[in-house]
Design an enzyme around this catalytic site. Sequence first.
Site, PDB file in Angstrom:
ATOM      1  CG  ASP A 170      44.008  39.218  44.579  1.00 39.73           C
ATOM      2  OD1 ASP A 170      44.187  40.234  43.877  1.00 39.73           O
ATOM      3  OD2 ASP A 170      43.981  38.070  44.117  1.00 39.73           O
TER       4      ASP A 170
HETATM    5  C1  LAN Z   1      46.210  38.806  36.235  1.00 45.69           C
HETATM    6  C2  LAN Z   1      47.390  38.564  37.062  1.00 45.69           C
HETATM    7  C3  LAN Z   1      47.185  38.648  38.534  1.00 45.69           C
HETATM    8  C4  LAN Z   1      45.787  38.266  38.927  1.00 45.69           C
HETATM    9  C5  LAN Z   1      45.636  37.918  40.438  1.00 45.69           C
HETATM   10  C6  LAN Z   1      46.139  39.002  41.354  1.00 45.69           C
HETATM   11  C7  LAN Z   1      46.435  36.654  40.754  1.00 45.69           C
HETATM   12  C8  LAN Z   1      44.180  37.634  40.704  1.00 45.69           C
HETATM   13  O1  LAN Z   1      43.993  37.173  42.013  1.00 45.69           O
HETATM   14  C9  LAN Z   1      43.310  38.786  40.301  1.00 45.69           C
HETATM   15  C10 LAN Z   1      43.426  39.059  38.790  1.00 45.69           C
HETATM   16  C11 LAN Z   1      44.851  39.326  38.326  1.00 45.69           C
HETATM   17  C12 LAN Z   1      45.213  40.749  38.678  1.00 45.69           C
HETATM   18  C13 LAN Z   1      44.993  39.193  36.809  1.00 45.69           C
HETATM   19  C14 LAN Z   1      43.888  39.571  35.908  1.00 45.69           C
HETATM   20  C15 LAN Z   1      44.042  39.221  34.422  1.00 45.69           C
HETATM   21  C16 LAN Z   1      45.458  39.338  33.916  1.00 45.69           C
HETATM   22  C17 LAN Z   1      45.914  40.776  34.073  1.00 45.69           C
HETATM   23  C18 LAN Z   1      46.320  38.408  34.793  1.00 45.69           C
HETATM   24  C19 LAN Z   1      45.907  36.957  34.752  1.00 45.69           C
HETATM   25  C20 LAN Z   1      47.651  38.490  34.090  1.00 45.69           C
HETATM   26  C21 LAN Z   1      47.305  38.565  32.598  1.00 45.69           C
HETATM   27  C22 LAN Z   1      45.797  38.864  32.495  1.00 45.69           C
HETATM   28  C23 LAN Z   1      45.474  39.804  31.317  1.00 45.69           C
HETATM   29  C24 LAN Z   1      43.973  39.889  31.135  1.00 45.69           C
HETATM   30  C25 LAN Z   1      46.172  39.295  30.061  1.00 45.69           C
HETATM   31  C26 LAN Z   1      45.818  40.011  28.816  1.00 45.69           C
HETATM   32  C27 LAN Z   1      44.732  39.325  28.127  1.00 45.69           C
HETATM   33  C28 LAN Z   1      43.529  39.833  27.885  1.00 45.69           C
HETATM   34  C29 LAN Z   1      42.418  38.900  27.673  1.00 45.69           C
HETATM   35  C30 LAN Z   1      43.262  41.286  27.818  1.00 45.69           C
END
Ligand code: LAN
Length: 745
Positions: free
Chosen positions: A475
């Site tokens: 996205d």
């Molecule tokens: C994110 C942030 C952005 C998010 C969107 C783009 C909004 C979404 O549509 C797709 C997935 C994504 C890229 C995403 C995946 C998981 C993340 C990276 C996070 C929510 C920000 C933090 C999270 C990450 C996994 C945090 C670290 C924790 C672990 C369990 C490893």
Amino acid sequence: MPHANGTANGATKRGAGQKILKDTAGVVQSKEGHEKTDYTRWRLKDDRGCQTWHYLQSEEEIKAWPQTTADKYFLGLDTEQPDLNPAKTPLEAAYNGLSFFSHLQLPPGNWGCEYGGPMFLLSGLVITWYVTETPIPASHAIEIKNYLFARAHPEDGGWGLHIEGESSVFGTAMNYTVLRLLGVDAEEPRMRKARDTLWKMGGALNGPHWAKFWLSVLGVTEWDVVNPCPPELWLLPDWVPFAPWRWWIHMRQVFLPMSYVYSKKWSHPLNDLTRQLRLELLVEPFETINFAARRNTIAPTDNYHAKTWFLKLLFWFLAAIWFPYLRPTWMIKRAEEHVWWLIEAEDENTDFANLGPVNGPMNALCAYIKLGPDSHAFREHVKTLPEFLWVKDEGMLMNGTNGVQTWDTAFLIQAVESCAWSDDEKWKPMLTKALEFLEDQQILEETRDQHACYRQQRKGAWGFSTRKQGYTVSDCTSESLKSILILQKDHSYPAIISERRTKDAIDVLLTMQNASGGCASYEPTRGSVLLEHLNAAEVFGNIMIEYDYPECTTAVVTALHMFQHHYPTYRAEEIAAFRDRAVAYIRNAQRADGSWYGSWGICFTYAGMFALESLACGGETYANSERVRRACQFFLDKQMEDGGWGETYKSCEDGVWNQHPQSQVVQTAWVVIAMLEARYPEKGPLEKAVRLIMGRQQKNGEWLQESIEGVFNKSCMISYPNYKFIFPIKALGMYAERFGDVALL
Ligand code: LAN
């Protein structure tokens, strides 16, 4: 021969807290002895999206680098933004909002913000700093302490998995540890309160896998308490259904360094402080604890996803049979070598930024263990880790990624377009800079050893934060591409991104579809849902594989739609087939009550907005679709007295709507956008909602922070502070376009 306690790897015995550098100019102490830095000395540096906070010491430095409006805003200082002409119409309100928000644009053209929420990140970083004896600035130590105390639970003094959650062992044990490592006294009243809470929950041994891992690294617990992480899993051939390359990228990239450290059983040598921590974190005397028997003990507060009996059996086999009796030395060697190769590749491919804030510190620790404190790799990690840190009015926290740069910038461009202002001279310089930023952040080449590192195609993609981090996200690529097409093709902005580069983005998107028709986040789903039986993290749900998400799918569908409008012949059949299958997935994913479950924003309001956009893109609206009418009815039934919508984060945890006592500006904007996409015919409910959005706006154009907006893995919430600008502006613009820009206030 490296010793298990790490002394041969550079760690020396000592009993003190974190090594602190004395950048203490302007630090003041309250009557109670709590320190605070001088907030007028903090500056955010944004170097092509790489954001770091700096605490200035001398008067010369302060003069040479003045504090910007954005700095002041982030720090909670007075931004001195004037009161604007009171907005009477939706577009006037959008204009005031954008006027304020435009002052927060950073020099490279992007927006930034705090990206906090998770309360388990700082501990990985601070423990890594501590065990590697990395000195940290006093300014950082002071503000991390302030942040943690500010975010302690107001009643029990503990911490949860995220800022709005109830106290858990994970949050409390880890943040308590951070505070102690940073020098807070165990007898300080707030620490005693937190400790009481921890003890009531059974102490740190009732924590989840990640807590046990970090405490074993620190030398507070023994490695026997950690459920096994065998690096030899990385030697499995690719066809094996549970081979790690099939796991969700965040899980496998965390498992990677974790398995390395686990295999080495590396711990910091015991010292007075860690000996003391044993007494504070564990409810029984250390010497009497049978650590192996505590591998699976977990407090109910932390057990969001209970381990299956199958996984427990597997762990028992690994811990009791495989590791002590069967594991051949040659396999250990090969596994550790291969894992180290993959870690190095990740470091190189991301220029040490790493995928996220959990594997970042872990990879740093691996570099320290393998290569030592003076190695190039370890030093690069130490330099790069601060890119995760953020300073706000409450103190210093660790962001969920190294920023929100690309994502928020792409959305802002679309919000301005919804107000029909892309050609407005007033906003052109701001949009031009935003476009330049997106241009700079597009990923232009594949990674080193793409296939051996199991990396998804990325040439032409965008990630969530920066090109340096460099991970394709479906996205993020789509929203960025849409914003570029809007400015370069629908308006006359300079074509700084060539046609070829937009096609590269499409080439990436076309690799992202699952058999179901839906799209996942970083790569198509690679494993079976049965892998969820191996979810050992306990605190999160749905983490083992990629899933289909209405949000990601919609972004891709709408990007393909927009692209086709401009380039009707490029891979036309594939795009058409992709779109049909994707929209069919969206239809399928709708629940009987008309809603869609959101995975990245809270929750039904977020996913509904995207899903209805997908359907609208395929010509399905209120007038011709029972499905869309059902979706609108779902929202109408939930509209609050004041015209707004509000659901709590519990919606994400429970999978059912949880009503918030207060309506939320961001969620209200999401629903307004959803209903406008659906072409809901009546003005009444939307007008009421728009009035609410306008009524919550401050005189200077800003909206204030309300409840947390985002989520991941069902159970952990994360803040998207810029959403309170982006989505209201977009909703106001769309409303004005549909119902006219007439006075509502
Ligand atoms: C994110 C942030 C952005 C998010 C969107 C783009 C909004 C979404 O549509 C797709 C997935 C994504 C890229 C995403 C995946 C998981 C993340 C990276 C996070 C929510 C920000 C933090 C999270 C990450 C996994 C945090 C670290 C924790 C672990 C369990 C490893």
